[in-house]
Design a protein around this motif. Structure first.
Motif, PDB file in Angstrom:
ATOM      1  N   GLU A  42      15.952 -95.980 -81.061  1.00  6.84           N
ATOM      2  CA  GLU A  42      15.320 -95.295 -82.194  1.00  6.84           C
ATOM      3  C   GLU A  42      13.903 -95.821 -82.340  1.00  6.84           C
ATOM      4  OE1 GLU A  42      17.372 -95.149 -85.936  1.00  6.84           O
ATOM      5  OE2 GLU A  42      19.318 -95.053 -84.948  1.00  6.84           O
ATOM      6  N   LYS A  43      12.978 -94.926 -82.619  1.00 11.74           N
ATOM      7  CA  LYS A  43      11.581 -95.315 -82.802  1.00 11.74           C
ATOM      8  C   LYS A  43      10.946 -94.454 -83.881  1.00 11.74           C
ATOM      9  CE  LYS A  43       7.431 -96.974 -81.982  1.00 11.74           C
ATOM     10  NZ  LYS A  43       7.039 -98.183 -82.655  1.00 11.74           N
ATOM     11  N   SER A  44      10.386 -95.125 -84.889  1.00 10.75           N
ATOM     12  CA  SER A  44       9.583 -94.444 -85.913  1.00 10.75           C
ATOM     13  C   SER A  44       8.133 -94.738 -85.575  1.00 10.75           C
ATOM     14  CB  SER A  44       9.916 -94.978 -87.305  1.00 10.75           C
ATOM     15  OG  SER A  44      11.243 -94.659 -87.645  1.00 10.75           O
ATOM     16  N   ARG A  54       6.189 -89.314 -86.231  1.00 11.47           N
ATOM     17  CA  ARG A  54       7.366 -88.759 -85.554  1.00 11.47           C
ATOM     18  C   ARG A  54       8.470 -89.807 -85.480  1.00 11.47           C
ATOM     19  NH1 ARG A  54       6.644 -86.443 -79.579  1.00 11.47           N
ATOM     20  NH2 ARG A  54       8.089 -88.020 -78.855  1.00 11.47           N
ATOM     21  N   GLN A  55       9.722 -89.358 -85.535  1.00 12.41           N
ATOM     22  CA  GLN A  55      10.876 -90.238 -85.364  1.00 12.41           C
ATOM     23  C   GLN A  55      11.675 -89.742 -84.172  1.00 12.41           C
ATOM     24  OE1 GLN A  55      13.073 -90.578 -89.000  1.00 12.41           O
ATOM     25  NE2 GLN A  55      11.477 -91.761 -89.976  1.00 12.41           N
TER      26      GLN A  55
END
Length: 77
Positions: A42-44, A54-55
């Protein structure tokens, strides 16, 4: 993220399926609520990035994870 949920009630979700985002293979479920190991990311994205706000999230089966890390210039430790 390639996960399917069965919505039992408005406030709870039950995970029913995990699919590798790379090859499309379904991750085997060992028993209820437990899946074969897989990689989840997961990357925010923050400001000052090309993906501003963007997530992203994705899941990889073990085979696709191995292929991905073998392509790295620097070894994973």
């Amino acid at each position: 993220m390639m996960k399917e949920y069965d919505i039992k009630a408005q406030e709870s979700q039950v995970l029913t399926k995990v699919i590798c985002n790379c090859c499309g293979k379904e991750i085997p479920q060992i028993r209820e609520g437990i899946w074969e190991e897989y990689f989840h990311a997961e990357k925010s994205w923050g400001y000052l990035s090309q993906q501003d706000g963007r997530q992203d999230s994705f899941d990889l089966c073990q085979d696709c994870y191995e292929k991905m890390i073998k392509s790295f210039q620097m070894k994973v430790h």
